[in-house]
Design an enzyme around this catalytic site. Structure first.
Site, PDB file in Angstrom:
ATOM      1  N   ASP A  32       0.782  -1.229   0.000  1.00  0.00           N
ATOM      2  CA  ASP A  32       0.000   0.000   0.000  1.00  0.00           C
ATOM      3  C   ASP A  32       0.821   1.292   0.000  1.00  0.00           C
TER       4      ASP A  32
ATOM      5  N   CYS B 222     -15.262  -7.360 -17.096  1.00  0.00           N
ATOM      6  CA  CYS B 222     -16.607  -7.086 -16.586  1.00  0.00           C
ATOM      7  C   CYS B 222     -17.666  -7.256 -17.667  1.00  0.00           C
TER       8      CYS B 222
ATOM      9  N   CYS C 162     -21.466  -5.351 -17.931  1.00  0.00           N
ATOM     10  CA  CYS C 162     -21.945  -4.919 -16.614  1.00  0.00           C
ATOM     11  C   CYS C 162     -21.466  -3.491 -16.299  1.00  0.00           C
TER      12      CYS C 162
ATOM     13  N   CYS D 218     -21.631  -1.156 -10.735  1.00  0.00           N
ATOM     14  CA  CYS D 218     -20.882  -0.328  -9.771  1.00  0.00           C
ATOM     15  C   CYS D 218     -20.908   1.152 -10.169  1.00  0.00           C
TER      16      CYS D 218
ATOM     17  N   CYS E 173     -22.491   3.987  -7.510  1.00  0.00           N
ATOM     18  CA  CYS E 173     -21.605   4.897  -6.763  1.00  0.00           C
ATOM     19  C   CYS E 173     -22.375   6.167  -6.362  1.00  0.00           C
TER      20      CYS E 173
ATOM     21  N   CYS F  35     -14.481  10.366  -4.445  1.00  0.00           N
ATOM     22  CA  CYS F  35     -14.718   9.023  -3.887  1.00  0.00           C
ATOM     23  C   CYS F  35     -14.888   9.123  -2.363  1.00  0.00           C
TER      24      CYS F  35
ATOM     25  N   CYS G  88     -15.382   3.230   2.024  1.00  0.00           N
ATOM     26  CA  CYS G  88     -16.679   2.983   1.372  1.00  0.00           C
ATOM     27  C   CYS G  88     -16.590   1.648   0.646  1.00  0.00           C
TER      28      CYS G  88
ATOM     29  N   CYS H  40     -21.197  -5.535  -6.610  1.00  0.00           N
ATOM     30  CA  CYS H  40     -20.557  -6.240  -7.729  1.00  0.00           C
ATOM     31  C   CYS H  40     -20.962  -7.720  -7.759  1.00  0.00           C
TER      32      CYS H  40
HETATM   33  C1  B12 Z   1      -4.446   6.053  -3.641  1.00  0.00           C
HETATM   34  C2  B12 Z   1      -5.230   4.842  -3.216  1.00  0.00           C
HETATM   35  C3  B12 Z   1      -6.590   4.997  -2.978  1.00  0.00           C
HETATM   36  C4  B12 Z   1      -7.342   6.250  -3.359  1.00  0.00           C
HETATM   37  C5  B12 Z   1      -7.591   6.203  -4.887  1.00  0.00           C
HETATM   38  C6  B12 Z   1      -8.076   4.829  -5.371  1.00  0.00           C
HETATM   39  C7  B12 Z   1      -7.953   4.549  -6.857  1.00  0.00           C
HETATM   40  N1  B12 Z   1      -8.885   3.784  -7.405  1.00  0.00           N
HETATM   41  O1  B12 Z   1      -7.036   4.978  -7.512  1.00  0.00           O
HETATM   42  C8  B12 Z   1      -8.603   6.131  -2.470  1.00  0.00           C
HETATM   43  C9  B12 Z   1      -8.360   6.836  -1.141  1.00  0.00           C
HETATM   44  C10 B12 Z   1      -9.886   6.678  -3.090  1.00  0.00           C
HETATM   45  C11 B12 Z   1      -8.652   4.627  -2.250  1.00  0.00           C
HETATM   46  C12 B12 Z   1      -9.798   3.946  -1.922  1.00  0.00           C
HETATM   47  C13 B12 Z   1      -9.862   2.577  -1.768  1.00  0.00           C
HETATM   48  N2  B12 Z   1      -8.832   1.736  -1.673  1.00  0.00           N
HETATM   49 CO1  B12 Z   1      -7.005   2.263  -2.057  1.00  0.00          CO
HETATM   50  N3  B12 Z   1      -5.238   2.576  -2.574  1.00  0.00           N
HETATM   51  C14 B12 Z   1      -4.598   3.599  -3.072  1.00  0.00           C
HETATM   52  C15 B12 Z   1      -3.134   3.271  -3.388  1.00  0.00           C
HETATM   53  C16 B12 Z   1      -2.244   3.836  -2.283  1.00  0.00           C
HETATM   54  C17 B12 Z   1      -2.647   3.774  -4.757  1.00  0.00           C
HETATM   55  C18 B12 Z   1      -3.626   3.516  -5.902  1.00  0.00           C
HETATM   56  C19 B12 Z   1      -3.247   4.225  -7.171  1.00  0.00           C
HETATM   57  O2  B12 Z   1      -2.102   4.454  -7.458  1.00  0.00           O
HETATM   58  N4  B12 Z   1      -4.255   4.570  -8.005  1.00  0.00           N
HETATM   59  C20 B12 Z   1      -4.048   5.166  -9.280  1.00  0.00           C
HETATM   60  C21 B12 Z   1      -4.712   4.309 -10.363  1.00  0.00           C
HETATM   61  C22 B12 Z   1      -4.641   5.063 -11.694  1.00  0.00           C
HETATM   62  O3  B12 Z   1      -4.001   3.099 -10.497  1.00  0.00           O
HETATM   63  P1  B12 Z   1      -4.326   1.709  -9.753  1.00  0.00           P
HETATM   64  O4  B12 Z   1      -5.730   1.641  -9.371  1.00  0.00           O
HETATM   65  O5  B12 Z   1      -3.268   1.439  -8.731  1.00  0.00           O
HETATM   66  O6  B12 Z   1      -4.035   0.659 -10.939  1.00  0.00           O
HETATM   67  C23 B12 Z   1      -4.996   0.322 -11.945  1.00  0.00           C
HETATM   68  C24 B12 Z   1      -5.273   1.392 -12.956  1.00  0.00           C
HETATM   69  O7  B12 Z   1      -4.115   2.100 -13.203  1.00  0.00           O
HETATM   70  C25 B12 Z   1      -5.718   0.549 -14.155  1.00  0.00           C
HETATM   71  N5  B12 Z   1      -5.346   1.078 -15.446  1.00  0.00           N
HETATM   72  C26 B12 Z   1      -4.134   1.389 -15.891  1.00  0.00           C
HETATM   73  N6  B12 Z   1      -4.189   1.806 -17.165  1.00  0.00           N
HETATM   74  C27 B12 Z   1      -5.461   1.715 -17.534  1.00  0.00           C
HETATM   75  C28 B12 Z   1      -6.073   2.005 -18.751  1.00  0.00           C
HETATM   76  C29 B12 Z   1      -7.442   1.805 -18.872  1.00  0.00           C
HETATM   77  C30 B12 Z   1      -8.100   2.110 -20.171  1.00  0.00           C
HETATM   78  C31 B12 Z   1      -8.201   1.315 -17.769  1.00  0.00           C
HETATM   79  C32 B12 Z   1      -9.679   1.078 -17.901  1.00  0.00           C
HETATM   80  C33 B12 Z   1      -7.563   1.054 -16.535  1.00  0.00           C
HETATM   81  C34 B12 Z   1      -6.208   1.247 -16.458  1.00  0.00           C
HETATM   82  O8  B12 Z   1      -5.077  -0.714 -14.000  1.00  0.00           O
HETATM   83  C35 B12 Z   1      -4.430  -0.792 -12.762  1.00  0.00           C
HETATM   84  C36 B12 Z   1      -4.709  -2.145 -12.129  1.00  0.00           C
HETATM   85  O9  B12 Z   1      -6.058  -2.318 -11.798  1.00  0.00           O
HETATM   86  C37 B12 Z   1      -3.182   1.697  -3.392  1.00  0.00           C
HETATM   87  C38 B12 Z   1      -1.907   1.022  -2.874  1.00  0.00           C
HETATM   88  C39 B12 Z   1      -0.818   1.072  -3.905  1.00  0.00           C
HETATM   89  N7  B12 Z   1       0.378   1.478  -3.510  1.00  0.00           N
HETATM   90  O10 B12 Z   1      -1.035   0.728  -5.052  1.00  0.00           O
HETATM   91  C40 B12 Z   1      -4.395   1.350  -2.494  1.00  0.00           C
HETATM   92  C41 B12 Z   1      -5.338   0.200  -2.914  1.00  0.00           C
HETATM   93  C42 B12 Z   1      -5.594   0.347  -4.390  1.00  0.00           C
HETATM   94  N8  B12 Z   1      -6.560   0.455  -2.176  1.00  0.00           N
HETATM   95  C43 B12 Z   1      -7.156  -0.610  -1.816  1.00  0.00           C
HETATM   96  C44 B12 Z   1      -8.431  -0.625  -1.196  1.00  0.00           C
HETATM   97  C45 B12 Z   1      -8.858  -1.917  -0.505  1.00  0.00           C
HETATM   98  C46 B12 Z   1      -9.246   0.505  -1.240  1.00  0.00           C
HETATM   99  C47 B12 Z   1     -10.740   0.588  -0.857  1.00  0.00           C
HETATM  100  C48 B12 Z   1     -11.561  -0.625  -1.248  1.00  0.00           C
HETATM  101  C49 B12 Z   1     -10.842   0.854   0.675  1.00  0.00           C
HETATM  102  C50 B12 Z   1     -12.270   1.121   1.135  1.00  0.00           C
HETATM  103  N9  B12 Z   1     -13.118   0.113   1.296  1.00  0.00           N
HETATM  104  O11 B12 Z   1     -12.611   2.245   1.377  1.00  0.00           O
HETATM  105  C51 B12 Z   1     -11.173   1.858  -1.626  1.00  0.00           C
HETATM  106  C52 B12 Z   1     -11.690   1.522  -3.040  1.00  0.00           C
HETATM  107  C53 B12 Z   1     -12.111   2.730  -3.820  1.00  0.00           C
HETATM  108  C54 B12 Z   1     -11.961   2.527  -5.329  1.00  0.00           C
HETATM  109  N10 B12 Z   1     -13.058   2.498  -6.077  1.00  0.00           N
HETATM  110  O12 B12 Z   1     -10.847   2.379  -5.812  1.00  0.00           O
HETATM  111  C55 B12 Z   1      -6.401  -1.862  -2.218  1.00  0.00           C
HETATM  112  C56 B12 Z   1      -7.080  -2.525  -3.440  1.00  0.00           C
HETATM  113  C57 B12 Z   1      -7.186  -4.044  -3.391  1.00  0.00           C
HETATM  114  C58 B12 Z   1      -7.835  -4.582  -4.636  1.00  0.00           C
HETATM  115  N11 B12 Z   1      -8.458  -5.756  -4.511  1.00  0.00           N
HETATM  116  O13 B12 Z   1      -7.800  -4.007  -5.713  1.00  0.00           O
HETATM  117  C59 B12 Z   1      -4.974  -1.273  -2.485  1.00  0.00           C
HETATM  118  C60 B12 Z   1      -4.199  -2.008  -3.572  1.00  0.00           C
HETATM  119  C61 B12 Z   1      -4.216  -1.345  -1.138  1.00  0.00           C
HETATM  120  C62 B12 Z   1      -3.684  -2.745  -0.839  1.00  0.00           C
HETATM  121  N12 B12 Z   1      -2.377  -2.888  -0.844  1.00  0.00           N
HETATM  122  O14 B12 Z   1      -4.411  -3.682  -0.693  1.00  0.00           O
HETATM  123  N13 B12 Z   1      -7.444   4.072  -2.437  1.00  0.00           N
HETATM  124  S1  SF4 Z   2     -20.117  -4.310 -10.679  1.00  0.00           S
HETATM  125 FE1  SF4 Z   2     -18.327  -5.671 -10.762  1.00  0.00          FE
HETATM  126  S2  SF4 Z   2     -18.579  -6.873 -12.637  1.00  0.00           S
HETATM  127 FE2  SF4 Z   2     -20.014  -5.131 -12.756  1.00  0.00          FE
HETATM  128  S3  SF4 Z   2     -18.830  -3.553 -13.859  1.00  0.00           S
HETATM  129 FE3  SF4 Z   2     -18.492  -3.180 -11.689  1.00  0.00          FE
HETATM  130  S4  SF4 Z   2     -16.608  -4.299 -11.244  1.00  0.00           S
HETATM  131 FE4  SF4 Z   2     -17.361  -5.091 -13.179  1.00  0.00          FE
HETATM  132  S1  SF4 Z   3     -15.697   3.509  -2.941  1.00  0.00           S
HETATM  133 FE1  SF4 Z   3     -15.678   5.397  -4.120  1.00  0.00          FE
HETATM  134  S2  SF4 Z   3     -16.047   4.674  -6.204  1.00  0.00           S
HETATM  135 FE2  SF4 Z   3     -16.726   3.031  -4.856  1.00  0.00          FE
HETATM  136  S3  SF4 Z   3     -18.913   3.439  -4.491  1.00  0.00           S
HETATM  137 FE3  SF4 Z   3     -17.778   4.390  -2.818  1.00  0.00          FE
HETATM  138  S4  SF4 Z   3     -17.563   6.505  -3.539  1.00  0.00           S
HETATM  139 FE4  SF4 Z   3     -18.030   5.299  -5.338  1.00  0.00          FE
END
Ligand code: B12
Ligand code: SF4
Ligand code: SF4
Length: 381
Positions: free
Chosen positions: A134, A188, A191, A194, A198, A214, A240, A247
């Site tokens: 993380d 997905c 679907c 989600c 939200c 978020c 949240c 899902c």
């Molecule tokens: C910053 C952060 C947050 C931020 C932003 C989240 C986000 N979605 O980016 C906030 C505070 C909102 C957050 C919330 C949560 N987080 Co958080 N968070 C992080 C952190 C520190 C960095 C994430 C990051 O860099 N995001 C930037 C985005 C751009 O990248 P990414 O999501 O890491 O990677 C994906 C995208 O880049 C995507 N992608 C890349 N290129 C492209 C191109 C296209 C076209 C598409 C469609 C996608 C895509 O693919 C990557 C792999 O899925 C990580 C830990 C870490 N060091 O990685 C934990 C982490 C992502 N969080 C985690 C968790 C559990 C949560 C929450 C569920 C906690 C909660 N219940 O409240 C929520 C979920 C909210 C959500 N919808 O994401 C877990 C996720 C586990 C999992 N199964 O995926 C992590 C990995 C921590 C851990 N080590 O377990 N988080």
């Molecule tokens: S609810 Fe689950 S299966 Fe449906 S679009 Fe979201 S992540 Fe994908």
């Molecule tokens: S965790 Fe963030 S993206 Fe997911 S339902 Fe809650 S507000 Fe929306």
């Protein structure tokens, strides 16, 4: 010993030490992620919690020059509480997101990775290893996706076949050239449940989050919560789970594989009123060991106040008045004033009027004004 043999031994060992899923990935540059991070930055969609520069986040060899591979691990966590206390009209309760149930997952995953490191070091003494959970630079999800742990859902979480998306992720950068595993071929499809569920429209498109909207992020901010989100929080104290709970891939998912992640019902669904004036020490004793504590007491108390406002809990009026009068933190006094107005009983409005006379802080005065506006609003209903 061959690298392939070592890989098999690591997989075998990981099962013994309570790692639910393990995968191997190359340490090559994350080119697609790099583009994505730039787009996110330009759009202002990042949370600010991400560590390091985009280069550090996407080029593992910037962190470990000898890096050849990355081992990704996942641990499943529960989604249901046994004998959960109910939030009743008499005693309103808040809720911590599931990722904050039990002992802080950073501690638990780090301990698993330590064991894995020792195991590898005993067999390859000159190995270079670096573990992350993380708080490291790498995107744990991008690593997990490349290592075949699961696919990236439209809610942006990694979805595993066995445990849905309710897994924590961590990784080990290594100097050993392990054969990489293949990414999971799944998606997905059509679907979009989600995205529609939200509450704040934070999922701007499938797989793209505006973190600034978020709720998981907003529950962790320390300032006044912007008005538009106040009605969206419900009783959330930290994080949240909505997009994951709706899902279909998470249907009936509830794994209790690790004692450490078992929720303490009264901690993860705490009574709201006693949270408002807890001492630092009591607060730490109760919540200090869970992941949701990392930002300290203030955001959690602010959210407890918002939750009391959400419930329009008249039992909380006395305590909220005390907080509005005496708390040294403007964000807490002001939010209490707003919540009192939202509750909307005479006693609450009177107390705001009195406190307004001596309050000096501009922001708090503004919140008091907003609190008083409920009087006109309710009178018109
Ligand atoms: C910053 C952060 C947050 C931020 C932003 C989240 C986000 N979605 O980016 C906030 C505070 C909102 C957050 C919330 C949560 N987080 Co958080 N968070 C992080 C952190 C520190 C960095 C994430 C990051 O860099 N995001 C930037 C985005 C751009 O990248 P990414 O999501 O890491 O990677 C994906 C995208 O880049 C995507 N992608 C890349 N290129 C492209 C191109 C296209 C076209 C598409 C469609 C996608 C895509 O693919 C990557 C792999 O899925 C990580 C830990 C870490 N060091 O990685 C934990 C982490 C992502 N969080 C985690 C968790 C559990 C949560 C929450 C569920 C906690 C909660 N219940 O409240 C929520 C979920 C909210 C959500 N919808 O994401 C877990 C996720 C586990 C999992 N199964 O995926 C992590 C990995 C921590 C851990 N080590 O377990 N988080
Ligand atoms: S609810 Fe689950 S299966 Fe449906 S679009 Fe979201 S992540 Fe994908
Ligand atoms: S965790 Fe963030 S993206 Fe997911 S339902 Fe809650 S507000 Fe929306």
């Amino acid at each position: 010993m061959t690298t392939e043999q070592l890989k098999q031994d690591i997989i075998e060992y990981s099962k013994k030490i309570g790692i639910d899923k393990i995968g191997f990935a190359s340490a090559d540059v994350f080119t697609e992620l790099k583009e994505r991070l730039k787009q996110q930055q330009e759009a202002g969609y990042q949370s600010g919690f991400e560590k390091g520069t985009i280069t550090e986040r996407t080029e593992p060899r910037r962190l470990v020059p000898e890096a050849k591979s990355i081992i990704s691990i996942a641990l499943a966590y529960p989604t249901q509480i046994k004998d959960a206390p109910r939030s009743t009209k008499q005693t309103r309760r808040g809720i911590f997101a599931r990722a904050s149930w039990g002992i802080d997952y950073h501690v638990v995953l780090r301990e698993r990775l330590e064991k894995l490191m020792e195991f590898i070091q005993e067999r390859v003494p000159d190995v270079t290893l670096k573990s992350m959970v993380d708080t490291g630079e790498l995107s744990d999800r991008a690593v997990a996706e490349r290592a075949g742990i699961g696919f990236s859902g439209k809610h942006t979480s990694i979805i595993t076949e066995e445990f849905g998306s309710f897994v924590y992720l961590g990784e080990l950068i290594t100097s050993i050239p392990f054969q990489p595993d293949a990414p999971v071929e799944d998606s997905c499809g059509d679907c979009r449940i989600c995205l529609d569920a939200c509450p704040t429209g934070a999922l701007v498109e499938g797989g793209r989050l505006n973190a600034q909207r978020c709720i998981a992020f907003l529950t962790q901010t320390k300032d006044f919560l912007p008005d538009e989100f106040r009605s969206k929080f419900g009783n959330r104290i930290y994080g949240c789970d909505t997009c994951q709970m709706v899902c279909p891939r998470n249907k009936k998912i509830d794994f209790h594989l690790h004692e450490e992640f078992e929720p303490e019902p009264d901690v993860v669904k705490p009574k709201l009123i006693p949270m408002l004036r807890m001492s630092n020490r009591d607060f730490r004793d109760k919540f200090g060991h869970i992941a949701g504590f990392w930002r300290g007491k203030k955001p959690l108390q602010r959210n407890a106040i918002l939750a009391l406002g959400h419930y329009r809990d008249q039992h909380a009026v006395e305590e909220l008045i005390a907080v509005m009068k005496d708390d040294p933190r403007p964000e807490i006094r002001g939010t209490a004033a707003w919540a009192l107005g939202k509750i909307g009983v005479d006693e609450a409005f009177k107390a705001i009027e009195v406190a307004r006379e001596w309050e000096q802080d501009e922001h708090v005065l503004f919140e008091m004004e907003k609190g008083m506006e409920f009087k006109t609003k309710y009178a018109a209903q």
